[in-house]
Design a protein around this motif. Structure first.
Motif, PDB file in Angstrom:
ATOM      1  N   LEU A   1      58.955  47.814  74.092  1.00 32.27           N
ATOM      2  CA  LEU A   1      59.408  49.048  74.322  1.00 32.27           C
ATOM      3  C   LEU A   1      58.773  49.919  73.478  1.00 32.27           C
ATOM      4  O   LEU A   1      58.573  51.171  73.870  1.00 32.27           O
ATOM      5  N   GLN A   2      58.455  49.766  72.023  1.00 29.47           N
ATOM      6  CA  GLN A   2      58.262  50.690  71.378  1.00 29.47           C
ATOM      7  C   GLN A   2      56.671  51.048  71.387  1.00 29.47           C
ATOM      8  O   GLN A   2      55.997  51.778  70.686  1.00 29.47           O
ATOM      9  N   VAL A   3      55.983  50.074  72.066  1.00 33.88           N
ATOM     10  CA  VAL A   3      54.466  50.507  72.207  1.00 33.88           C
ATOM     11  C   VAL A   3      54.346  51.442  72.987  1.00 33.88           C
ATOM     12  O   VAL A   3      54.687  51.730  74.177  1.00 33.88           O
ATOM     13  N   GLY A   4      53.468  52.372  72.426  1.00 32.57           N
ATOM     14  CA  GLY A   4      53.193  53.613  73.079  1.00 32.57           C
ATOM     15  C   GLY A   4      52.395  53.606  74.088  1.00 32.57           C
ATOM     16  O   GLY A   4      52.086  54.391  75.259  1.00 32.57           O
ATOM     17  N   ASP A   5      51.378  52.712  74.437  1.00 29.98           N
ATOM     18  CA  ASP A   5      50.289  52.580  75.141  1.00 29.98           C
ATOM     19  C   ASP A   5      50.863  51.661  76.347  1.00 29.98           C
ATOM     20  O   ASP A   5      51.246  50.474  76.062  1.00 29.98           O
TER      21      ASP A   5
END
Length: 330
Positions: free
Chosen positions: A165-169
């Motif tokens: 969930l911390q992946v921005g893309d």
């Protein structure tokens, strides 16, 4: 027979797809490539050699590795219901790999040495934690080990989901999630050397310790009485199974139930002697995963199904059946 089945499965895997290619043409393309002839121009050579052949071979290597790991883990914990997925090893490897991906590299580097190392570290840490919890109080209960593995595996999976969930893309997030469910869609020839070397090394090391694995099935005291250094053997098995699981997860994601089903099927054929069981499990795992990957690619016309979904649909009912049989015999 399994060697013949593996060749047939590989041939079918390369032949079938969005564009079906006749078997004869598949072998013509492969033969020209192997002898160094100039490839024929056109898309079929590209499809056979660059897209499908490395994927089919990687599926065989990963399946062989999962069969080996499952066989070793079941002997290590003296529980025929154990496998890297149920014991949380795959979840730990996934956490290490995803942490490396999120902290720096992209999904495309999921087969790199850095991610493989992180996956190995995660697998080793997870297995060590599960083993410590199972050995609390000085005793050893195989069912406690499985329960500890399920608990640790769920914790690792939850933390992995948090990292995703911390992946921005958004595109990268979907790619990581698809990879976590098991996927060989990005297979290339450059990805093969590390898993091939790891599986080959694992087979050699485990085969050299086949007699020790046989002794472990009779209990630690009996094994020690037969001259087996139980502590050293367990450490070696920890390292080998964690290394194999880490490398396999790094190239394919977490694929469950293969390490559970394959050893059971092979024991029905050759019994419990690991001198025969280990190589047979490697071959059977290779055949199974090549077949499963082919199904995952071709089952739906519009999209590819993650391999882990197919193995779960097959493996979960078998696991429930095995549990039911064990309860009936008590």
């Amino acid at each position: 027979m399994l060697l013949v089945a593996l060749v047939v499965a590989l041939t079918v895997a390369v032949s079938l797809g969005a564009v079906d290619i006749p078997v004869g043409e598949v072998w013509t393309v492969v033969g020209r490539r192997l002898v160094g002839d100039t490839p024929e121009p056109g898309t079929r050579d590209l499809i056979v050699w660059q897209l499908r052949a490395p994927r089919a071979l990687l599926a065989a290597v990963v399946g062989a590795g999962l069969g080996l790991v499952g066989t070793a883990v079941q002997a290590l914990v003296r529980n025929p219901l154990a496998d890297p997925y149920l014991l949380g090893i795959s979840s730990g490897a996934s956490l290490g790999a995803v942490a490396m991906i999120v902290l720096g590299a992209g999904v495309g580097s999921a087969v790199g040495f850095g991610v493989s190392t992180a996956a190995f570290a995660g697998a080793l840490a997870s297995f060590a934690l599960v083993w410590t919890l199972a050995r609390r109080g000085g005793g050893f209960a195989p069912m406690r080990l499985v329960l500890a593995g399920v608990g640790i595996g769920q914790f690792m999976s939850g933390f992995t989901s948090f990292l995703v969930l911390q992946v921005g893309d958004d595109q990268q997030t979907r790619g990581v999630l698809f990879w976590l469910m098991g996927s060989l869609s990005g297979a290339t020839w450059s990805q093969l050397p590390i898993p091939v070397a790891a599986v080959a090394l694992g087979l050699v090391v485990l085969q050299a310790r086949a007699r020790g694995l046989n002794a472990l099935l009779m209990g630690d005291e009996t094994a020690a009485g037969l001259g087996v250094d139980v502590t050293r053997l367990r450490r070696e098995l920890f390292a080998v199974t964690s290394l194999l699981t880490g490398v396999l997860v790094a190239v394919s994601g977490a694929i469950g139930f293969v390490g559970l089903l394959v050893p059971h099927a092979c024991r029905l054929l050759v019994g419990g002697d690991h001198r025969r069981l280990l190589p047979l499990s490697a071959l059977a795992g290779a055949v199974l995963l090549v077949a499963v990957d082919t199904i995952a690619r071709t089952a739906l016309a519009t999209q590819e199904v993650p391999i882990g979904v197919v193995t779960a649909l097959i493996g979960a009912p078998v696991l429930l059946y095995l549990l039911d049989r064990r309860l009936e015999h008590r």
